[in-house]
Write a protein that holds these residues in place. Structure first.
Motif, mmCIF file in Angstrom:
data_model
loop_
_atom_site.group_PDB
_atom_site.id
_atom_site.type_symbol
_atom_site.label_atom_id
_atom_site.label_comp_id
_atom_site.label_asym_id
_atom_site.label_seq_id
_atom_site.Cartn_x
_atom_site.Cartn_y
_atom_site.Cartn_z
ATOM 1 N N GLY A 247 0.804 -1.221 -0.026
ATOM 2 C CA GLY A 247 0.166 -0.145 -0.162
ATOM 3 C C GLY A 247 0.848 1.389 0.186
ATOM 4 N N GLU A 248 0.210 2.473 0.153
ATOM 5 C CA GLU A 248 0.803 3.740 0.210
ATOM 6 C C GLU A 248 1.782 3.726 1.295
ATOM 7 N N ASP A 249 1.507 3.123 2.502
ATOM 8 C CA ASP A 249 2.255 3.180 3.441
ATOM 9 C C ASP A 249 3.615 2.097 3.486
ATOM 10 N N PHE A 250 4.039 1.948 2.255
ATOM 11 C CA PHE A 250 5.088 0.656 2.183
ATOM 12 C C PHE A 250 6.288 1.181 2.775
ATOM 13 N N ALA A 251 6.563 2.207 2.677
ATOM 14 C CA ALA A 251 8.070 2.738 3.421
ATOM 15 C C ALA A 251 7.866 2.880 4.848
#
Length: 269
Positions: A247-251
């Protein structure tokens, strides 16, 4: 980079974590595929989120070469970004090169001069003239494949030659190479039981240790048998950190996974 600087970073960050940048376009978050350079966009986000937890970064060159010219451009942008923004990080080109004479020299130039990596992995099967061209570069490091974490390691590496396993012959012979003080070694975490004997041969050398996590290696066993007075370990994790989320929270999720490993490392330091 001088190894004293690497040891300083290990002590400062209480970490000997190396993050492998093995970027697979089929595994990265799909929203990044809209970017002009999704590989670099992914790497940049991972590096920015985890640089305070890791002391080394290791792009696996095959993942970039497989993408042709664009992949090589992504690799170059990645290493330049690291060197410009986080020069304290030790950079490793996981290339596993192994050829002789002028060819080895050209590989060394590619990774040490053009791309300006601190270290490169090298296969020793062809002997000293496939390794010494890399060792000729000042303040650069050659990481020799010695005892790897894959099942096929038993095909050759542990077979006896002149009364001892082949990997031990590799270790002992490599100490005779010109500028051997610039050598480091790959020792797989899944072979942690061998580390006691390995340390008797190369007590002071740094070991790059893949195989903790996804491949089942034990960090505790690696530290118990492999750590020396300067720590002497770079423990690598790739998939377990990189692909913690699609998702966009991967980092952020990658940083959380890196923090889990770094926290374990703190206990052993």
């Amino acid at each position: 980079m001088e190894l004293t600087r690497l040891v300083e970073q290990i002590r400062k960050k209480k970490s000997f974590l190396c993050i492998g940048l093995d970027v697979d376009l089929e595994k990265i978050p799909t929203h990044l595929l809209k970017d002009d350079d999704p590989v670099f966009a992914f790497n940049k986000a991972i590096i920015d989120a985890t640089n305070h937890l890791a002391v080394a970064l290791k792009p696996n060159i095959a993942f970039y070469e497989a993408l042709g010219i664009k992949g090589w451009e992504s690799l170059k942008k990645t290493i330049e970004y690291i060197n410009e923004n986080y020069p304290e990080l030790f950079t490793i080109a996981d290339a596993k090169r192994g050829d002789i004479g002028n060819t080895a020299s050209m590989y060394a130039k590619a990774f040490f001069e053009d791309l300006n990596f601190d270290a490169v992995t090298v296969a020793p099967y062809m002997g000293k003239d496939s390794v010494e061209p890399f060792l000729a570069f000042k303040e650069k490091h050659t990481i020799l494949l010695a005892l790897t974490s894959n099942p096929g390691a038993f095909d050759f590496q542990t077979k006896e030659l002149e009364g001892k396993p082949l990997y031990q012959n590799v270790l002992e012979t490599s100490k005779t190479y010109v500028n051997s003080e610039n050598l480091m070694y790959v020792i797989g975490a899944t072979k942690a039981e061998y580390l006691k004997d390995i340390r008797e041969i190369i007590p002071e050398s740094f070991l790059l240790v893949p195989g903790v996590g996804a491949q089942g290696g034990s960090l505790e066993e690696v530290c118990k048998y492999g750590m020396n007075d300067n720590v002497g370990l770079l423990v690598n994790s790739s998939r377990g950190i990189l692909y913690a989320s699609k998702g966009e929270d991967f980092a952020q999720k990658a940083a959380e996974k890196a923090f889990e490993l770094q926290s374990q490392m703190t206990k052993f330091l």
